[in-house]
Motif scaffolding. Sequence first.
Motif, PDB file in Angstrom:
ATOM      1  N   GLN A 178       9.019  -5.235  -3.714  1.00  0.00           N
ATOM      2  CA  GLN A 178       7.569  -5.332  -3.555  1.00  0.00           C
ATOM      3  C   GLN A 178       6.958  -6.207  -4.652  1.00  0.00           C
ATOM      4  O   GLN A 178       6.107  -7.066  -4.374  1.00  0.00           O
ATOM      5  CB  GLN A 178       6.945  -3.931  -3.579  1.00  0.00           C
TER       6      GLN A 178
ATOM      7  N   ALA B 160       2.806   4.524   6.273  1.00  0.00           N
ATOM      8  CA  ALA B 160       2.724   4.329   4.819  1.00  0.00           C
ATOM      9  C   ALA B 160       1.903   5.438   4.170  1.00  0.00           C
ATOM     10  O   ALA B 160       2.174   5.821   3.019  1.00  0.00           O
ATOM     11  CB  ALA B 160       2.120   2.961   4.512  1.00  0.00           C
TER      12      ALA B 160
ATOM     13  N   GLN C 174       0.960  -5.045   1.044  1.00  0.00           N
ATOM     14  CA  GLN C 174       2.262  -5.007   1.722  1.00  0.00           C
ATOM     15  C   GLN C 174       2.380  -6.059   2.824  1.00  0.00           C
ATOM     16  O   GLN C 174       3.489  -6.316   3.325  1.00  0.00           O
ATOM     17  CB  GLN C 174       2.490  -3.621   2.359  1.00  0.00           C
TER      18      GLN C 174
ATOM     19  N   TRP D 280       5.886  -7.124   4.797  1.00  0.00           N
ATOM     20  CA  TRP D 280       6.067  -6.629   6.161  1.00  0.00           C
ATOM     21  C   TRP D 280       6.206  -7.779   7.157  1.00  0.00           C
ATOM     22  O   TRP D 280       7.038  -7.725   8.063  1.00  0.00           O
ATOM     23  CB  TRP D 280       4.898  -5.734   6.548  1.00  0.00           C
TER      24      TRP D 280
END
Length: 464
Positions: free
Chosen positions: A69, A419, A444, A448
């Motif tokens: 991330q 999430a 995100q 994604w």
Amino acid sequence: MSVGLLPLPTSVTVVEGDVFPPDGVPTLRLEPLAGMGPEGYRLSVRADGATITANSEAGLFYGTQTLRQLAWQQPNGISPVDIADTPRYAYRGYMLDVARHFFPVATVKTVLDRMSLLKLNHLHLHLTDDQGWRIEIRSRPELTARASQSEVGGGPGGFYTHDEFREIVDYAAERFITIVPEVDVPGHTHAVSLAYPELVEEPALVPSVIDQSEQLGLELPVFGEAYTSYVVGHSSLKTASAAVEEFVADVIQELAGLTPGPYLHIGGDECHGTPKEAFTSFVARAAATAAATGKTPVGWHEMGASRELPEGTIGQFWGLTDDDGSAGVPTHTFVDRGGKVILSPADAIYVDHKYAAEDPIGLAWANGPTTVEDSYAWEPDTLIAGISGDAILGVEAALWTETVTSLADIDWLTFPRAAAAAEKAWSQAGASDWESFRTRLGAQGPLWRSEGIGFFESPEIPWN
């Protein structure tokens, strides 16, 4: 430093210094970390290296997800940071209903990949329902020969062979995910009547079943015919039959042999036409059969109507966030008998629900459509009065598939709301709020998209 980590780590400390290069390779170390538990990890990033330290391979895996991330959110180099992180709950789940609509092994593997991004560690497969039977049981071959070839809308259905199920289990294990198989009894068993009609009652067309049919415009079931609609509560095994006891034992024992994980889910919900005493006696016996295999039985909260469940049986709550006690009261039985509870509040993390009334897919029976904020606006410790702390095993988002026919549908309904469930399951109580979550969720987006996730770009979220 990016604020985009999700789930929110336990501790994040920004450090002064130069960035870690984007093409850098982290160092992974297995060594004792006091107070971090079996899945915790520490991540230290400096200009000259990034190091992930953990008590287990699982902890290293989760630390790697965090580093991924950071890398996506800081493509020119990761700012120095120290992260110490450990999950709130041991059970962080997602349920995929493969009975209403069947999904092949490749799709299940993709779901497992998606789950790993969120540090989810249990995939609950709902393998049987009125519309179809999805797991090979060699001792009962008619289940797949006659009961697997239908689904909602009249599609071809399907099932997993032993080898295919083991393939799913192995793929999940590589991602530190445990498979939790569910065979739902005594209700949701209309499909069994296609294979072994002598074991199943005629459909119970009680008022609640008729009301569903009329309100939703859905067909009612006909005994002996494949059911391709989705009214619930009408089917039941013959709970007093010795032949049914043998059937349940055959299925549970064979499924236990295929399942290395500790849990077997036996359903136990929505038996609207089954007398209470017959239901409570049956689920206690079925749970005992599961426990006799060495597995821990899991059941939906209705099973808590029985006070004779084996000690340690796990209950799964699927009531509402404003539960009036109708779901919470039976859930206490599991705790009273030494078990724990999995939380799946339907109006928050049943991710098969519509985001808005006009959406083309999804349901809306649990307090109407479910926004992303709705999925986040609850607290596990206060969901059920008197059940908190160690009495909670974990949190599970659930995707029922009455209207879901493809991976694209799965992605769109699951993301981003799963999430929210992941954060409730991982992050510590009170560590964040909606504004923080929605900002970190928006971060995100690039990761994604890179994974091919066709998520719903909710207007509630400031997507990057």
